[in-house]
Design an enzyme around this catalytic site. Sequence first.
Site, PDB file in Angstrom:
ATOM      1  CG  ASN A   7      -1.869   1.138   1.282  1.00  0.00           C
ATOM      2  OD1 ASN A   7      -1.814   2.023   0.422  1.00  0.00           O
ATOM      3  ND2 ASN A   7      -2.750   1.143   2.259  1.00  0.00           N
ATOM      4  NE  ARG A  64      -6.205   1.656  -0.263  1.00  0.00           N
ATOM      5  CZ  ARG A  64      -6.196   2.824   0.354  1.00  0.00           C
ATOM      6  NH1 ARG A  64      -5.104   3.290   0.889  1.00  0.00           N
ATOM      7  NH2 ARG A  64      -7.311   3.527   0.433  1.00  0.00           N
ATOM      8  CG  HIS A 153     -13.660   3.029   3.085  1.00  0.00           C
ATOM      9  ND1 HIS A 153     -14.506   3.871   3.776  1.00  0.00           N
ATOM     10  CD2 HIS A 153     -12.396   3.421   3.363  1.00  0.00           C
ATOM     11  CE1 HIS A 153     -13.769   4.759   4.440  1.00  0.00           C
ATOM     12  NE2 HIS A 153     -12.492   4.510   4.207  1.00  0.00           N
ATOM     13  NE  ARG A 214     -11.677  12.365   3.734  1.00  0.00           N
ATOM     14  CZ  ARG A 214     -11.461  11.060   3.689  1.00  0.00           C
ATOM     15  NH1 ARG A 214     -12.464  10.205   3.756  1.00  0.00           N
ATOM     16  NH2 ARG A 214     -10.250  10.604   3.550  1.00  0.00           N
ATOM     17  CD  GLU A 337      -9.230  -1.360   4.124  1.00  0.00           C
ATOM     18  OE1 GLU A 337      -8.871  -1.071   5.282  1.00  0.00           O
ATOM     19  OE2 GLU A 337      -9.501  -0.510   3.277  1.00  0.00           O
TER      20      GLU A 337
END
Length: 352
Positions: A7, A64, A153, A214, A337
């Site tokens: 990643n 990823r 996601h 956010r 993940e």
Amino acid sequence: MRVLVINCGSSSIKYKFYEMAREKLISKGAIERIGEKGSPVTNHRQGLKLILKAVGRVEAIGHRVVHGAEDFREPTLINEKVIRKIRECSRLAPIHNPANLEGILACKALLKGIKQAAVFDTAFHQSLPPRAFIYGLPYRFYRQDKIRKYGFHGTSHEYVAYEAAKLLRKNISQVNLITCHLGNGCSIAAVKNGHPIDTSMGFTPLEGLLMGTRSGDIDPAIITYLVRKKKLSPEAVDEILNKESGLKGISGISNDMRKITLAAKKGNGRAKLAIEIFIYRLKKYIWAYLGVLGEADAVVFTAGIGEHRPEIVRGACLGLFNNLRVKPKVMVIPTDEELMIARQTYKLVKKI
Ligand code: ADP
């Protein structure tokens, strides 16, 4: 098969290394502050060289990749054409995709002939129907500029959906789920027969639930108001919406739910308000997605807040299912993940 999951961020590389026959994690690690002043690692290639030296023999690599636009509906083996497409998708994820690509190109140069796969954050959500992904804008913005809901996601939602199906003793194609990824970034998906039919993040990861920093959903006219009346630049508004809003903006304390909870327990009013808004927004989305699905087997919670803050999970589900004929189960499933990326890479490489 020994699969390395990479990643790559703009200044970091995280990795996990698996033996996939038993899904055993062999090692993991991270290199941070790449290219920063005083750091011994000046670029991604140098960082990956160190990682490859540390892990030993690698048989396949899974990367990823944040944005696959409409080009990638599934994990994909990397070739020149795929590299070109990932580069094209960079206009939609200008910070993330170029970093992901750096990792791919460095591995390609360092390990000639080793199969590499790209696993996209957006791919799982490519099953959304147009009624869910088209915005109420002039249609040309979709046709010419590909402005639409993509959702993010995806790897996490897919992982917990599969794990939930296992726990329900059903095939993934037979389950209806609402999956809630509540980390620093938060998103929710309505999964029908194993495929998302709606999700809360949109063209970017800014839409939807309240998040750490956010804003999630706001009236878009607030943006033009801030630009015109407060004379803020587009960059400043972007910074406010992405980095200074959400839990942090409302509480004035932190983006970290642990710190906010502590402050709320001590009686801090804005900390309490931030938590209340977080739960309220989540509850509205769960209810909306129950409506979209008709019936759900389970509502699944994952990531930092989903896995560790039972009071938020309880708050979001409180009274929600009272009048339903089929009451969904409430599940907490730790996300993974990297394991999902390793599984998908293994599956692709095994086929060749
Ligand atoms: P990221 O999206 O950066 O991977 P995480 O999934 O770790 O983030 O989620 C971060 C959020 O989860 C923070 O609000 C944090 O307070 C909360 N969180 C993470 N771990 C724990 C824990 N062990 N106990 C309570 N809250 C946690």
